[in-house]
Motif scaffolding. Sequence first.
Motif, PDB file in Angstrom:
ATOM      1  N   ASN A 189      -0.236   7.359   7.589  1.00 51.70           N
ATOM      2  CA  ASN A 189       0.484   5.958   7.550  1.00 51.70           C
ATOM      3  C   ASN A 189       0.067   4.896   8.822  1.00 51.70           C
ATOM      4  OD1 ASN A 189       0.919   6.930   5.079  1.00 51.70           O
ATOM      5  ND2 ASN A 189       3.228   6.814   5.046  1.00 51.70           N
ATOM      6  N   ASP A 190       0.057   5.717  10.197  1.00 50.26           N
ATOM      7  CA  ASP A 190      -0.497   5.657  11.459  1.00 50.26           C
ATOM      8  C   ASP A 190      -1.796   4.339  11.162  1.00 50.26           C
ATOM      9  OD1 ASP A 190       2.432   5.168  12.380  1.00 50.26           O
ATOM     10  OD2 ASP A 190       1.537   6.970  13.534  1.00 50.26           O
ATOM     11  N   GLN A 197       0.851  -1.142  -0.176  1.00 47.79           N
ATOM     12  CA  GLN A 197       0.259  -0.357   0.582  1.00 47.79           C
ATOM     13  C   GLN A 197       0.527   1.323   0.769  1.00 47.79           C
ATOM     14  OE1 GLN A 197      -3.555   0.127   2.157  1.00 47.79           O
ATOM     15  NE2 GLN A 197      -2.859  -1.705   3.409  1.00 47.79           N
ATOM     16  N   LEU A 198       2.426   1.544   0.658  1.00 52.94           N
ATOM     17  CA  LEU A 198       2.920   2.375   0.651  1.00 52.94           C
ATOM     18  C   LEU A 198       3.606   2.442  -0.228  1.00 52.94           C
ATOM     19  CD1 LEU A 198       4.859   2.136   4.698  1.00 52.94           C
ATOM     20  CD2 LEU A 198       2.834   3.579   4.250  1.00 52.94           C
ATOM     21  N   SER A 235       2.456   1.700  -3.696  1.00 52.66           N
ATOM     22  CA  SER A 235       1.398   2.299  -4.281  1.00 52.66           C
ATOM     23  C   SER A 235       1.259   3.874  -4.888  1.00 52.66           C
ATOM     24  CB  SER A 235      -0.416   1.914  -3.951  1.00 52.66           C
ATOM     25  OG  SER A 235      -1.173   2.034  -4.922  1.00 52.66           O
ATOM     26  N   GLU A 236       0.867   4.051  -5.944  1.00 47.27           N
ATOM     27  CA  GLU A 236       0.827   5.185  -6.574  1.00 47.27           C
ATOM     28  C   GLU A 236      -0.208   5.734  -5.841  1.00 47.27           C
ATOM     29  OE1 GLU A 236       0.606   5.710 -10.726  1.00 47.27           O
ATOM     30  OE2 GLU A 236       2.135   3.503 -11.720  1.00 47.27           O
ATOM     31  N   THR A 237      -1.084   4.794  -5.380  1.00 45.74           N
ATOM     32  CA  THR A 237      -2.513   4.986  -5.099  1.00 45.74           C
ATOM     33  C   THR A 237      -2.626   5.599  -3.683  1.00 45.74           C
ATOM     34  OG1 THR A 237      -3.661   3.062  -4.618  1.00 45.74           O
ATOM     35  CG2 THR A 237      -4.071   4.584  -6.656  1.00 45.74           C
ATOM     36  N   LEU A 238      -1.603   5.953  -3.336  1.00 45.03           N
ATOM     37  CA  LEU A 238      -1.379   5.766  -1.695  1.00 45.03           C
ATOM     38  C   LEU A 238      -1.519   7.690  -1.492  1.00 45.03           C
ATOM     39  CD1 LEU A 238      -0.288   5.347   1.456  1.00 45.03           C
ATOM     40  CD2 LEU A 238       1.709   6.596   0.910  1.00 45.03           C
ATOM     41  N   ARG A 239      -2.654   8.148  -0.607  1.00 40.25           N
ATOM     42  CA  ARG A 239      -3.247   9.296  -0.119  1.00 40.25           C
ATOM     43  C   ARG A 239      -2.465   9.876   1.372  1.00 40.25           C
ATOM     44  NH1 ARG A 239      -7.212  11.822  -3.482  1.00 40.25           N
ATOM     45  NH2 ARG A 239      -6.550  13.065  -2.184  1.00 40.25           N
ATOM     46  N   ASP A 240      -1.096   9.430   1.414  1.00 40.41           N
ATOM     47  CA  ASP A 240      -0.832  10.172   2.361  1.00 40.41           C
ATOM     48  C   ASP A 240      -1.405  11.944   3.290  1.00 40.41           C
ATOM     49  OD1 ASP A 240       0.481  11.466   0.330  1.00 40.41           O
ATOM     50  OD2 ASP A 240       3.092   9.914   1.668  1.00 40.41           O
ATOM     51  N   ASP A 241      -1.695  12.516   2.523  1.00 35.88           N
ATOM     52  CA  ASP A 241      -2.226  13.969   2.400  1.00 35.88           C
ATOM     53  C   ASP A 241      -4.446  13.677   3.188  1.00 35.88           C
ATOM     54  OD1 ASP A 241      -3.422  12.487  -0.355  1.00 35.88           O
ATOM     55  OD2 ASP A 241      -4.397  14.091  -0.454  1.00 35.88           O
ATOM     56  N   LEU A 242      -4.479  12.003   2.289  1.00 34.65           N
ATOM     57  CA  LEU A 242      -5.841  12.083   3.438  1.00 34.65           C
ATOM     58  C   LEU A 242      -5.832  11.536   4.444  1.00 34.65           C
ATOM     59  CD1 LEU A 242      -8.021  11.672   0.234  1.00 34.65           C
ATOM     60  CD2 LEU A 242      -8.471  13.624   1.973  1.00 34.65           C
ATOM     61  N   MET A 243      -4.954  10.643   4.819  1.00 33.75           N
ATOM     62  CA  MET A 243      -5.441   9.674   6.209  1.00 33.75           C
ATOM     63  C   MET A 243      -3.722   8.889   6.352  1.00 33.75           C
ATOM     64  SD  MET A 243      -6.454   5.196   6.346  1.00 33.75           S
ATOM     65  CE  MET A 243      -8.339   6.300   5.854  1.00 33.75           C
ATOM     66  N   GLN A 264      -5.502   0.249   9.963  1.00 28.07           N
ATOM     67  CA  GLN A 264      -6.982  -0.026   9.319  1.00 28.07           C
ATOM     68  C   GLN A 264      -6.137  -1.549   8.494  1.00 28.07           C
ATOM     69  OE1 GLN A 264      -8.383   2.497   6.549  1.00 28.07           O
ATOM     70  NE2 GLN A 264      -9.405   3.349   7.931  1.00 28.07           N
ATOM     71  N   SER A 265      -5.327  -1.693   8.591  1.00 27.04           N
ATOM     72  CA  SER A 265      -5.002  -2.444   8.104  1.00 27.04           C
ATOM     73  C   SER A 265      -5.138  -3.984   8.719  1.00 27.04           C
ATOM     74  CB  SER A 265      -3.625  -2.742   6.812  1.00 27.04           C
ATOM     75  OG  SER A 265      -3.782  -1.840   5.531  1.00 27.04           O
ATOM     76  N   GLU A 266      -4.576  -3.436   9.693  1.00 32.27           N
ATOM     77  CA  GLU A 266      -4.085  -4.479  10.914  1.00 32.27           C
ATOM     78  C   GLU A 266      -5.152  -4.547  11.867  1.00 32.27           C
ATOM     79  OE1 GLU A 266      -1.211  -2.999  13.346  1.00 32.27           O
ATOM     80  OE2 GLU A 266      -1.566  -4.855  15.184  1.00 32.27           O
ATOM     81  N   GLU A 267      -6.756  -4.163  11.627  1.00 35.65           N
ATOM     82  CA  GLU A 267      -7.879  -4.540  12.126  1.00 35.65           C
ATOM     83  C   GLU A 267      -8.647  -5.697  11.021  1.00 35.65           C
ATOM     84  OE1 GLU A 267     -10.234  -1.335  12.121  1.00 35.65           O
ATOM     85  OE2 GLU A 267     -12.119  -2.603  13.440  1.00 35.65           O
TER      86      GLU A 267
END
Lengths: 132, 288
Positions: free
Chosen positions: B37-38, B24-25, B27-35, B43-46
């Motif tokens: 990494n923590d 996910q990190l 990926s080009e579609t990573l939106r670290d402006d909206l969310m 979310q992924s872990e859950e």
Amino acid sequence: MDRIPILRMGAFLLVTIQVDLYDRLALSLEADLVDMVHKTGARGVLIDISSVSIVDSFMGRILGNIASMTRVLDAETVVVGMQPAVAITLIELGLSLKGVHTALNVERGMTLLNDKFGQDDELAGDDADDAE
Amino acid sequence: MIHKIAQLLKTNKARLLDGWFQKQLASETLRDDLMTNDELRAQSEELVNALTKTIHEENISQPDSSDFDEVFEILADITAQRARQGFSPRETGLFIFSLKETILDLLADLGADDEVMLFQESRKVSHLLDNFAIITFETFIKSREEVILRQTEEISDISTPVIQVWDGILALPIIGTLDSARTQVVMENLLQKIVDTGSSIAILDISGVPAVDSLVAQHLIKTVSATRLMGADCIISGIRPEIAQTIVHLGIDLTNIVTKASLASALRYAFGLQRLTVKRVETDKKAF
């Protein structure tokens, strides 16, 4: 049986409906009004329905009938003070009361009638005198 | 060991989570402006936790099994949150599809020797994860629709103001399409305001109505008739040329209604009815 009083104001007749009109009352009002117009030679009929909160198609038809009948007797009918809910109901029932004049309140209704028949006032006044 | 895929996922949970997160990190579609990494990791872990907890050899081939309710719930939450935060459908979809890829990678790593098994297990995993993706999309679209619905309500709430433009003259600019529900609101507002202010003229301005068809015209006629029953005159203004054309082509009869091209001419007409005149004051030059 209850009757709705019809007041005479110069050349015009004033009817204030203070109770909810049930069918027979409406029918007798119609008959009384037409009689009265014929007897007094009134030029205008003013019906105040500001206290009426419930109408049905019958009541709408009666109002239309009164207007048509008085028109035959050469008098105009003005319905005044209709409440918003009543107006919406009549429109939804498809009764737009064509041929009936309307005004916001009694005062405006009187002004409307006076504007319409102002020039005939004296004539109507003479008739009224004769009738008395 | 590969035919025990559920077991495999459980034992390799940490590796799966890590692989997915890295994917996910990257990926080009990573939106670290909206969310952050923590948050993404949480979310992924859950989701991975819930998945590895509920999955076993039987239900893996039954994607609609109620065993997965917990996973569905978490998925729905995450998706709804993303829809509100403004993630695109593509970004939201890739979130779940990258999990599928990671699992498939894991399978390939650990069971490359038995190709038949690998194929069968991959099919199961694909089937399950595709189902998750469908749920993601349903939730995503539902959340967006809720947003649209709420906005529509807000628009219809604020878009029917009745303005008193002069003593005894009301104006009602209608913006947007006029449907039955809105006509009702418009009519009630207008009639109530007529009673409150004792106005005798109402101007319905339809310059903001994009199109007039026979239904809209009927609603307009209803409103005008109701105003007339109240004892006020109603003028329709703001009729654009194309609307005039439509009205005539549709054969709508507006002859009993006063219509004006612009609000200004409607106002002038209203002044005429009220016997008012507007005059320019001749400035007295001596006064200055």
